[in-house]
Design a protein around this motif. Structure first.
Motif, PDB file in Angstrom:
ATOM      1  N   VAL A   3      12.579  22.605   0.249  1.00  0.00           N
ATOM      2  CA  VAL A   3      13.425  23.262   1.253  1.00  0.00           C
ATOM      3  C   VAL A   3      12.578  24.224   2.087  1.00  0.00           C
ATOM      4  CG1 VAL A   3      15.308  24.921   1.556  1.00  0.00           C
ATOM      5  CG2 VAL A   3      15.591  22.989  -0.002  1.00  0.00           C
ATOM      6  N   SER A   4      11.678  24.945   1.453  1.00  0.00           N
ATOM      7  CA  SER A   4      10.844  25.926   2.156  1.00  0.00           C
ATOM      8  C   SER A   4      10.024  25.295   3.280  1.00  0.00           C
ATOM      9  CB  SER A   4       9.920  26.647   1.179  1.00  0.00           C
ATOM     10  OG  SER A   4       9.075  25.725   0.527  1.00  0.00           O
ATOM     11  N   GLU A   5       9.777  23.992   3.194  1.00  0.00           N
ATOM     12  CA  GLU A   5       8.981  23.305   4.216  1.00  0.00           C
ATOM     13  C   GLU A   5       9.792  22.902   5.441  1.00  0.00           C
ATOM     14  OE1 GLU A   5       6.212  20.266   2.501  1.00  0.00           O
ATOM     15  OE2 GLU A   5       7.164  20.911   0.615  1.00  0.00           O
ATOM     16  N   VAL A   6      11.118  22.848   5.324  1.00  0.00           N
ATOM     17  CA  VAL A   6      11.943  22.384   6.444  1.00  0.00           C
ATOM     18  C   VAL A   6      12.919  23.441   6.963  1.00  0.00           C
ATOM     19  CG1 VAL A   6      11.797  19.979   5.712  1.00  0.00           C
ATOM     20  CG2 VAL A   6      13.735  21.362   4.978  1.00  0.00           C
ATOM     21  N   MET A   7      13.107  24.515   6.203  1.00  0.00           N
ATOM     22  CA  MET A   7      14.101  25.514   6.590  1.00  0.00           C
ATOM     23  C   MET A   7      13.588  26.390   7.732  1.00  0.00           C
ATOM     24  SD  MET A   7      13.804  28.277   3.516  1.00  0.00           S
ATOM     25  CE  MET A   7      12.462  29.457   3.480  1.00  0.00           C
ATOM     26  N   SER A   8      14.535  26.977   8.429  1.00  0.00           N
ATOM     27  CA  SER A   8      14.215  27.992   9.421  1.00  0.00           C
ATOM     28  C   SER A   8      14.254  29.332   8.720  1.00  0.00           C
ATOM     29  CB  SER A   8      15.265  27.965  10.541  1.00  0.00           C
ATOM     30  OG  SER A   8      15.109  29.094  11.367  1.00  0.00           O
ATOM     31  N   THR A   9      13.312  30.203   9.035  1.00  0.00           N
ATOM     32  CA  THR A   9      13.300  31.522   8.406  1.00  0.00           C
ATOM     33  C   THR A   9      14.004  32.569   9.271  1.00  0.00           C
ATOM     34  OG1 THR A   9      11.105  31.956   9.315  1.00  0.00           O
ATOM     35  CG2 THR A   9      11.223  31.089   7.056  1.00  0.00           C
ATOM     36  N   ASP A  10      14.407  32.192  10.456  1.00  0.00           N
ATOM     37  CA  ASP A  10      15.164  33.089  11.330  1.00  0.00           C
ATOM     38  C   ASP A  10      16.647  32.894  11.046  1.00  0.00           C
ATOM     39  OD1 ASP A  10      12.845  33.979  12.583  1.00  0.00           O
ATOM     40  OD2 ASP A  10      12.909  32.365  14.060  1.00  0.00           O
ATOM     41  N   VAL A  11      17.200  33.769  10.212  1.00  0.00           N
ATOM     42  CA  VAL A  11      18.608  33.665   9.833  1.00  0.00           C
ATOM     43  C   VAL A  11      19.380  34.744  10.563  1.00  0.00           C
ATOM     44  CG1 VAL A  11      20.256  33.678   7.937  1.00  0.00           C
ATOM     45  CG2 VAL A  11      17.941  32.796   7.566  1.00  0.00           C
ATOM     46  N   LEU A  12      20.358  34.326  11.323  1.00  0.00           N
ATOM     47  CA  LEU A  12      21.216  35.253  12.053  1.00  0.00           C
ATOM     48  C   LEU A  12      22.261  35.799  11.091  1.00  0.00           C
ATOM     49  CD1 LEU A  12      21.709  36.348  14.915  1.00  0.00           C
ATOM     50  CD2 LEU A  12      23.236  34.406  15.278  1.00  0.00           C
ATOM     51  N   ALA A  23      30.254  37.624  16.959  1.00  0.00           N
ATOM     52  CA  ALA A  23      29.384  36.692  16.236  1.00  0.00           C
ATOM     53  C   ALA A  23      29.081  35.458  17.080  1.00  0.00           C
ATOM     54  CB  ALA A  23      30.023  36.288  14.910  1.00  0.00           C
ATOM     55  N   VAL A  24      30.089  34.938  17.763  1.00  0.00           N
ATOM     56  CA  VAL A  24      29.883  33.771  18.623  1.00  0.00           C
ATOM     57  C   VAL A  24      28.907  34.114  19.744  1.00  0.00           C
ATOM     58  CG1 VAL A  24      30.992  32.241  20.303  1.00  0.00           C
ATOM     59  CG2 VAL A  24      32.049  32.627  18.071  1.00  0.00           C
ATOM     60  N   GLY A  25      29.034  35.299  20.326  1.00  0.00           N
ATOM     61  CA  GLY A  25      28.105  35.724  21.371  1.00  0.00           C
ATOM     62  C   GLY A  25      26.676  35.741  20.876  1.00  0.00           C
ATOM     63  N   ARG A  26      26.478  36.227  19.667  1.00  0.00           N
ATOM     64  CA  ARG A  26      25.132  36.256  19.094  1.00  0.00           C
ATOM     65  C   ARG A  26      24.628  34.843  18.795  1.00  0.00           C
ATOM     66  NH1 ARG A  26      25.229  40.290  14.399  1.00  0.00           N
ATOM     67  NH2 ARG A  26      22.980  40.040  14.468  1.00  0.00           N
ATOM     68  N   MET A  27      25.531  33.977  18.316  1.00  0.00           N
ATOM     69  CA  MET A  27      25.143  32.591  18.050  1.00  0.00           C
ATOM     70  C   MET A  27      24.709  31.909  19.345  1.00  0.00           C
ATOM     71  SD  MET A  27      28.180  31.708  15.301  1.00  0.00           S
ATOM     72  CE  MET A  27      28.067  29.932  15.414  1.00  0.00           C
ATOM     73  N   LEU A  28      25.452  32.132  20.410  1.00  0.00           N
ATOM     74  CA  LEU A  28      25.104  31.540  21.707  1.00  0.00           C
ATOM     75  C   LEU A  28      23.781  32.096  22.225  1.00  0.00           C
ATOM     76  CD1 LEU A  28      28.629  31.523  23.380  1.00  0.00           C
ATOM     77  CD2 LEU A  28      27.314  29.513  22.624  1.00  0.00           C
ATOM     78  N   ASP A  29      23.591  33.405  22.095  1.00  0.00           N
ATOM     79  CA  ASP A  29      22.344  34.030  22.555  1.00  0.00           C
ATOM     80  C   ASP A  29      21.128  33.470  21.818  1.00  0.00           C
ATOM     81  OD1 ASP A  29      23.738  35.639  24.340  1.00  0.00           O
ATOM     82  OD2 ASP A  29      23.644  37.442  23.060  1.00  0.00           O
ATOM     83  N   GLU A  30      21.296  33.215  20.529  1.00  0.00           N
ATOM     84  CA  GLU A  30      20.185  32.748  19.700  1.00  0.00           C
ATOM     85  C   GLU A  30      20.076  31.223  19.640  1.00  0.00           C
ATOM     86  OE1 GLU A  30      17.855  34.706  18.342  1.00  0.00           O
ATOM     87  OE2 GLU A  30      18.848  36.451  19.223  1.00  0.00           O
ATOM     88  N   GLY A  31      21.071  30.518  20.172  1.00  0.00           N
ATOM     89  CA  GLY A  31      21.037  29.058  20.148  1.00  0.00           C
ATOM     90  C   GLY A  31      21.164  28.490  18.749  1.00  0.00           C
ATOM     91  N   THR A  32      22.030  29.083  17.937  1.00  0.00           N
ATOM     92  CA  THR A  32      22.206  28.628  16.566  1.00  0.00           C
ATOM     93  C   THR A  32      23.669  28.305  16.298  1.00  0.00           C
ATOM     94  OG1 THR A  32      21.720  29.141  14.254  1.00  0.00           O
ATOM     95  CG2 THR A  32      22.498  30.962  15.615  1.00  0.00           C
TER      96      THR A  32
END
Length: 140
Positions: A3-12, A23-32
């Motif tokens: 998992v460590s090889e494919v996961m993203s380490t930037d967790v919102l 929360a939706v605004g932050r998700m949209l800003d971060e593209g997640t």
């Protein structure tokens, strides 16, 4: 493959008392497509795009009036970063989820998504072919 090889380490992350709209605004800003919800400083749930739609329908109120914790999927299902990608995929399938946070104890260290698994598919197939070739060599 781990998992460590494919996961993203930037967790919102978002505090439990934030509104779904925030929360939706932050998700949209971060593209997640998800945000981990924290309560008392600990991961307590996850809000995904599907959760947002369900909350909008269920509560029949503006998203700015719905606390993110009320709309989040709980309990938070996680995987260890040292787990295999196959184990993570099985866990996602078993729980019917597309976003799986990776945790080392209580520490959130990443997130693996269905998209991450699809992107890793070519590497997984190559590794499987290589293992088959080695097995054939050992059999000779």
């Amino acid at each position: 493959m781990r998992v460590s090889e494919v996961m993203s380490t930037d967790v919102l992350a978002a505090p439990a008392d934030d509104s779904v709209r925030e929360a939706v605004g932050r998700m949209l800003d971060e593209g997640t497509g998800s945000v981990v919800v924290e309560k008392d400083g600990n991961p307590a749930g996850i809000l995904t795009k599907v959760d947002v739609m369900e909350a909008g329908h269920e509560y029949d109120r503006p998203l700015s009036e719905i606390p993110v914790y009320a709309a989040a999927s709980r309990p938070l299902i996680t995987v260890e970063p040292s787990a295999t990608v196959r184990a993570a995929a099985a866990r996602m399938f078993d729980y019917g989820i597309h976003h799986l946070p990776a945790a080392d104890g209580l520490d959130l260290v990443g997130i693996v998504t269905a998209t991450d698994l699809l992107e890793a598919q070519a590497d997984l197939l190559a590794a499987a072919r290589e293992a088959d070739e080695r097995r054939d060599e050992w059999a000779d």
